[in-house]
Motif scaffolding. Structure first.
Motif, PDB file in Angstrom:
ATOM      1  N   UNK A 203       1.550  -4.446  11.536  1.00 11.27           N
ATOM      2  CA  UNK A 203       1.503  -3.053  11.115  1.00 11.27           C
ATOM      3  C   UNK A 203       0.485  -2.803  10.031  1.00 11.27           C
ATOM      4  N   UNK A 204      -0.197  -1.665  10.136  1.00 13.24           N
ATOM      5  CA  UNK A 204      -1.189  -1.269   9.145  1.00 13.24           C
ATOM      6  C   UNK A 204      -0.974   0.194   8.791  1.00 13.24           C
ATOM      7  N   UNK A 205      -1.243   0.532   7.530  1.00 13.45           N
ATOM      8  CA  UNK A 205      -1.084   1.906   7.075  1.00 13.45           C
ATOM      9  C   UNK A 205      -0.217   1.973   5.831  1.00 13.45           C
ATOM     10  N   UNK A 206      -0.390   3.032   5.070  1.00 16.97           N
ATOM     11  CA  UNK A 206       0.320   3.168   3.807  1.00 16.97           C
ATOM     12  C   UNK A 206       1.827   3.197   3.943  1.00 16.97           C
ATOM     13  N   UNK A 207       2.327   3.758   5.042  1.00 16.01           N
ATOM     14  CA  UNK A 207       3.776   3.887   5.199  1.00 16.01           C
ATOM     15  C   UNK A 207       4.464   2.555   5.472  1.00 16.01           C
ATOM     16  N   UNK A 208       3.886   1.750   6.353  1.00 12.25           N
ATOM     17  CA  UNK A 208       4.503   0.452   6.629  1.00 12.25           C
ATOM     18  C   UNK A 208       4.362  -0.462   5.420  1.00 12.25           C
ATOM     19  N   UNK A 209       3.286  -0.298   4.658  1.00 11.72           N
ATOM     20  CA  UNK A 209       3.147  -1.072   3.420  1.00 11.72           C
ATOM     21  C   UNK A 209       4.230  -0.695   2.416  1.00 11.72           C
ATOM     22  N   UNK A 210       4.575   0.588   2.365  1.00  8.93           N
ATOM     23  CA  UNK A 210       5.643   1.024   1.463  1.00  8.93           C
ATOM     24  C   UNK A 210       6.985   0.484   1.911  1.00  8.93           C
ATOM     25  N   UNK A 211       7.254   0.509   3.215  1.00 11.73           N
ATOM     26  CA  UNK A 211       8.493  -0.057   3.733  1.00 11.73           C
ATOM     27  C   UNK A 211       8.595  -1.539   3.409  1.00 11.73           C
ATOM     28  N   UNK A 212       7.457  -2.219   3.525  1.00  8.51           N
ATOM     29  CA  UNK A 212       7.454  -3.650   3.211  1.00  8.51           C
ATOM     30  C   UNK A 212       7.731  -3.881   1.727  1.00  8.51           C
ATOM     31  N   UNK A 213       7.131  -3.069   0.882  1.00  9.53           N
ATOM     32  CA  UNK A 213       7.355  -3.198  -0.561  1.00  9.53           C
ATOM     33  C   UNK A 213       8.820  -2.978  -0.910  1.00  9.53           C
ATOM     34  N   UNK A 214       9.445  -2.014  -0.241  1.00 12.38           N
ATOM     35  CA  UNK A 214      10.864  -1.743  -0.491  1.00 12.38           C
ATOM     36  C   UNK A 214      11.754  -2.913  -0.078  1.00 12.38           C
ATOM     37  N   UNK A 215      11.280  -3.718   0.878  1.00 16.74           N
ATOM     38  CA  UNK A 215      12.077  -4.862   1.345  1.00 16.74           C
ATOM     39  C   UNK A 215      12.107  -5.999   0.339  1.00 16.74           C
ATOM     40  N   UNK A 216      11.115  -6.022  -0.580  1.00 18.38           N
ATOM     41  CA  UNK A 216      10.977  -7.066  -1.615  1.00 18.38           C
ATOM     42  C   UNK A 216      10.804  -8.454  -0.995  1.00 18.38           C
ATOM     43  N   UNK A 217      10.257  -8.515   0.201  1.00 23.16           N
ATOM     44  CA  UNK A 217      10.011  -9.798   0.854  1.00 23.16           C
ATOM     45  C   UNK A 217       8.679 -10.392   0.420  1.00 23.16           C
ATOM     46  N   UNK A 218       8.539 -11.707   0.642  1.00 28.41           N
ATOM     47  CA  UNK A 218       7.276 -12.382   0.388  1.00 28.41           C
ATOM     48  C   UNK A 218       6.234 -11.873   1.369  1.00 28.41           C
TER      49      UNK A 218
END
Length: 296
Positions: A203-218
């Motif tokens: 996934x690419x794009x600001x929204x999926x990056x935000x979802x990933x950040x919210x997950x707090x995953x490596x």
């Protein structure tokens, strides 16, 4: 001995404009390094103009000019030696898009190329995407923007097929994507991935990056379909204000994140993917690489 060059990329999207300044480090006998020096994002939603009334408004033209003047000064301060500015679907579809390009050239001295969906997908593929692709696996790369979504299928380390659809977050917010478009996307994804087992999404794009950040995953860990679906349900249950106050989303992110998540979920469902990786790459990264390797 090393040599350092500074390149800049300007990505003029449907939801925001970005300036990326990159340090390019060259050293004999070693791979060239591309290190982000600065990233500035300006939330000028051009798609709201282009997709609803067909032209960029005078207000947003003035905002674009101001932003480009600021970007020009920032590039000067960073001693940028080469830059490229690319505009995507909003500027493609606005009937005054070429006029806006001329105005910005005259007032801010920034040259802008309006690129089509295929070029956009190929530029993104010029980024660090290859570092996230194993040669023995199959991936569906999904880049969700405000006006369009680019899909690219990779197998055995090579791009097999790519397609751009007029289905983006700003369009969805304005109810401008009908069932026919969704059906076309479903058919394309199912056809493209039919002969491959165990497809994984990137996934690419600001929204999926935000979802990933919210997950707090490596950074190297994937997100599951179950997690993405749970986040989609959670976001839908919250008000716009709650997404800002409780999740810390920017005002121009708090609305588009829901339709973006819907696109990723459907892409996973139709391709059979159970996981999605989220490397920090995008159009601006690809522009820098494409400039360096003389691909644009």
């Amino acid at each position: 001995m090393i040599q350092i060059k500074k390149y800049a990329a300007i990505d003029i999207g449907s939801n925001a404009m970005r300036l990326l300044v990159t340090n390019i480090v060259e050293e004999n006998g070693k791979p060239t390094q591309f290190n982000k020096s600065s990233l500035v994002r300006v939330p000028i939603r051009l798609g709201q103009d282009a997709f609803t009334v067909g032209e960029i408004s005078e207000t947003n033209i003035n905002r674009m000019v101001d932003a480009m003047k600021a970007f020009s000064l920032l590039m000067k301060v960073h001693n940028v030696e080469k830059y490229k500015a690319c505009a995507t679907s909003a500027m493609r579809e606005a009937y005054n898009g070429k006029d806006v390009v001329s105005i910005i050239k005259e007032q801010a001295n920034i040259d802008i190329d309006i690129i089509d969906g295929k070029v956009e997908a190929s530029i993104i593929a010029s980024s660090d995407l290859k570092h996230f692709i194993n040669s023995d696996k199959t991936y569906l790369f999904v880049d969700v923007g405000g006006g369009s979504t680019e899909f690219s299928l990779f197998s055995n380390g090579k791009m097999i097929v790519s397609r751009s659809f007029k289905n983006g977050t700003v369009r969805l917010l304005n109810n401008m994507v009908n069932d026919v478009v969704w059906t076309e996307i479903e058919k394309w994804i199912k056809t493209a991935t039919a002969e491959y087992d165990n497809v994984t999404l990137i996934g690419s794009g600001g929204n999926i990056n935000k979802l990933f950040k919210l997950s707090e995953k490596h950074q190297d860990a994937p997100l599951s379909y179950v997690y993405i679906n749970a986040q989609y349900q959670k976001l839908n249950a919250m008000t716009y204000e709650q997404r800002i106050s409780e999740l810390g989303l920017n005002p121009d992110r708090a609305d588009v994140i829901i339709p973006a998540t819907r696109i990723y979920l459907n892409a996973m469902k139709w391709s059979g993917a159970r996981q999605i990786y989220v490397p920090k790459i995008g159009l601006s990264d690809g522009i820098v690489k494409a400039m360096y390797f003389d691909r644009i």
